[in-house]
Design a protein around this motif. Structure first.
Motif, short mmCIF file in Angstrom:
data_model
loop_
_atom_site.label_atom_id
_atom_site.label_comp_id
_atom_site.label_asym_id
_atom_site.label_seq_id
_atom_site.Cartn_x
_atom_site.Cartn_y
_atom_site.Cartn_z
N GLY A 47 45.74 88.06 46.31
CA GLY A 47 44.78 89.11 45.97
C GLY A 47 43.60 88.57 45.19
N ILE A 48 43.85 87.62 44.31
CA ILE A 48 42.77 87.03 43.52
C ILE A 48 41.86 86.20 44.42
N ASP A 49 42.46 85.52 45.40
CA ASP A 49 41.65 84.74 46.35
C ASP A 49 40.73 85.67 47.14
N LYS A 50 41.25 86.83 47.52
CA LYS A 50 40.44 87.80 48.26
C LYS A 50 39.30 88.32 47.38
N MET A 51 39.59 88.53 46.09
CA MET A 51 38.56 88.99 45.17
C MET A 51 37.47 87.93 45.00
N GLU A 52 37.89 86.66 44.97
CA GLU A 52 36.90 85.59 44.85
C GLU A 52 36.01 85.55 46.09
N ALA A 53 36.61 85.76 47.26
CA ALA A 53 35.82 85.80 48.49
C ALA A 53 34.83 86.97 48.46
N MET A 55 33.56 88.27 45.73
CA MET A 55 32.52 87.89 44.77
C MET A 55 31.45 87.01 45.44
N LEU A 56 31.88 86.10 46.31
CA LEU A 56 30.93 85.23 47.01
C LEU A 56 30.07 86.04 47.98
N ASP A 107 26.40 77.03 50.11
CA ASP A 107 27.63 77.43 49.43
C ASP A 107 27.56 77.09 47.95
N GLU A 108 26.88 75.98 47.64
CA GLU A 108 26.74 75.58 46.23
C GLU A 108 25.92 76.62 45.46
N ASP A 109 24.88 77.16 46.10
CA ASP A 109 24.07 78.20 45.46
C ASP A 109 24.94 79.40 45.08
N LEU A 110 25.82 79.79 45.99
CA LEU A 110 26.67 80.95 45.75
C LEU A 110 27.73 80.65 44.70
N GLN A 111 28.29 79.44 44.75
CA GLN A 111 29.30 79.05 43.76
C GLN A 111 28.72 79.00 42.36
N ASN A 112 27.41 78.72 42.26
CA ASN A 112 26.74 78.63 40.96
C ASN A 112 26.16 79.95 40.49
N HIS A 113 26.34 81.00 41.29
CA HIS A 113 25.89 82.33 40.87
C HIS A 113 26.59 82.68 39.57
N GLN A 114 25.86 83.19 38.60
CA GLN A 114 26.41 83.41 37.27
C GLN A 114 27.64 84.31 37.28
N LYS A 115 27.63 85.34 38.11
CA LYS A 115 28.78 86.25 38.17
C LYS A 115 30.01 85.55 38.75
N VAL A 117 30.59 82.27 38.59
CA VAL A 117 31.03 81.33 37.55
C VAL A 117 31.85 82.05 36.49
N THR A 118 31.36 83.22 36.07
CA THR A 118 32.08 84.02 35.07
C THR A 118 33.45 84.45 35.59
N PHE A 119 33.51 84.84 36.87
CA PHE A 119 34.77 85.23 37.49
C PHE A 119 35.78 84.10 37.42
N LYS A 120 35.38 82.93 37.84
CA LYS A 120 36.28 81.77 37.87
C LYS A 120 36.72 81.38 36.46
N ASP A 121 35.77 81.37 35.53
CA ASP A 121 36.11 81.00 34.15
C ASP A 121 37.09 82.01 33.54
N SER A 122 36.90 83.29 33.85
CA SER A 122 37.76 84.33 33.30
C SER A 122 39.18 84.20 33.84
N ILE A 123 39.31 83.96 35.15
CA ILE A 123 40.63 83.81 35.75
C ILE A 123 41.32 82.56 35.21
N LYS A 124 40.55 81.49 35.07
CA LYS A 124 41.10 80.24 34.53
C LYS A 124 41.58 80.44 33.10
N SER A 125 40.82 81.20 32.33
CA SER A 125 41.20 81.47 30.95
C SER A 125 42.50 82.25 30.88
#
Length: 231
Positions: A47-53, A55-56, A107-115, A117-125
């Motif tokens: 489910g988290i993977d789908k949410m990341e997709a 977000m992209l 894809d790098e542009d999208l991965q670096n989108h601030q939202k 980045v925040t999503f990934k950092d939050s899940i990692k945290s």
């Protein structure tokens, strides 16, 4: 032509409003994903993977809106300098420019989108917190806990617990979103720079572009409120 330009500006305004709603939706997805990650105790869930997709996809749409707005605004500002015969091909040129700009998104542009980045950092945290052993959490002295709450949760502007904490990327300080936005707007209307309200901070130019939502801190504040409610 003036009516047409008015309609264009009105459409752009509506598009920008939709973009704000889109970004708010991305914040909501991040918050939901954090709830799910906390419930999983560090385990991975599709489910988290789908949410990341998702977000992209939202990041791509956000970038496309930026491109469209930027190109259309540039085109309308150049109308006064165009020859009459050039106006007939203006629409096709705008469409071509937008298509080209969008095709250059990587894809790098999208991965670096601030939202994103925040999503990934939050899940990692959340995952890191789940992996840690809560050995000393119940042994904290009450006075120390209160002090930590005041430092972490209190807005330096309102002096009350934050609701939507925003982190300054430059000086790393936090403020409640409504309070800092209001201060920046007030200083802007006074044609002055906004100084970080944290005592002793040397940041003399706080900008909206420097602020990012801190979803991890927001969750900590919410958990703190729930704990107080139970006690």
């Amino acid at each position: 032509m003036s009516l047409s330009l008015s309609e264009v500006h009105g459409t752009l305004s509506s598009l920008k409003s939709c973009q704000v709603d889109l970004l708010t939706g991305m914040d909501i997805v991040t918050s939901v994903a954090m709830d799910l990650a906390e419930d999983l105790d560090g385990e991975q869930d599709p489910g988290i993977d789908k949410m990341e997709a998702l977000m992209l996809e939202c990041a791509k749409l956000d970038r496309e809106i930026d491109s469209l707005v930027d190109i259309v605004q540039q085109a309308t500002s150049d109308i006064a300098t165009l020859q009459p015969e050039d106006l007939f091909s203006l629409s096709s040129k705008v469409k071509e420019s937008v298509a080209t700009r969008i095709s250059e998104l990587s894809d790098e542009d999208l991965q670096n989108h601030q939202k994103v980045v925040t999503f990934k950092d939050s899940i990692k945290s959340c995952s890191n917190q789940a992996d840690q052993e809560p050995e000393q959490s119940e042994d904290l002295d009450e006075d120390v806990a209160v002090t930590q709450t005041q430092i972490n949760f209190t807005c330096p502007l309102t002096q009350v617990e934050m609701v939507n904490p925003m982190k300054n990327k430059k000086c790393k300080h936090h403020y409640d979103e409504g309070a800092i936005r209001g201060l920046i707007e007030t200083r802007h209307n006074q044609k002055k720079k906004c100084i970080c309200p944290v005592v002793g901070c040397g940041n003399t130019d706080v900008k909206l572009s420097d602020l990012v939502p801190d979803h991890t801190l927001r969750r900590q504040i919410q958990n703190h409120k729930q704990q107080n409610g139970r006690t």
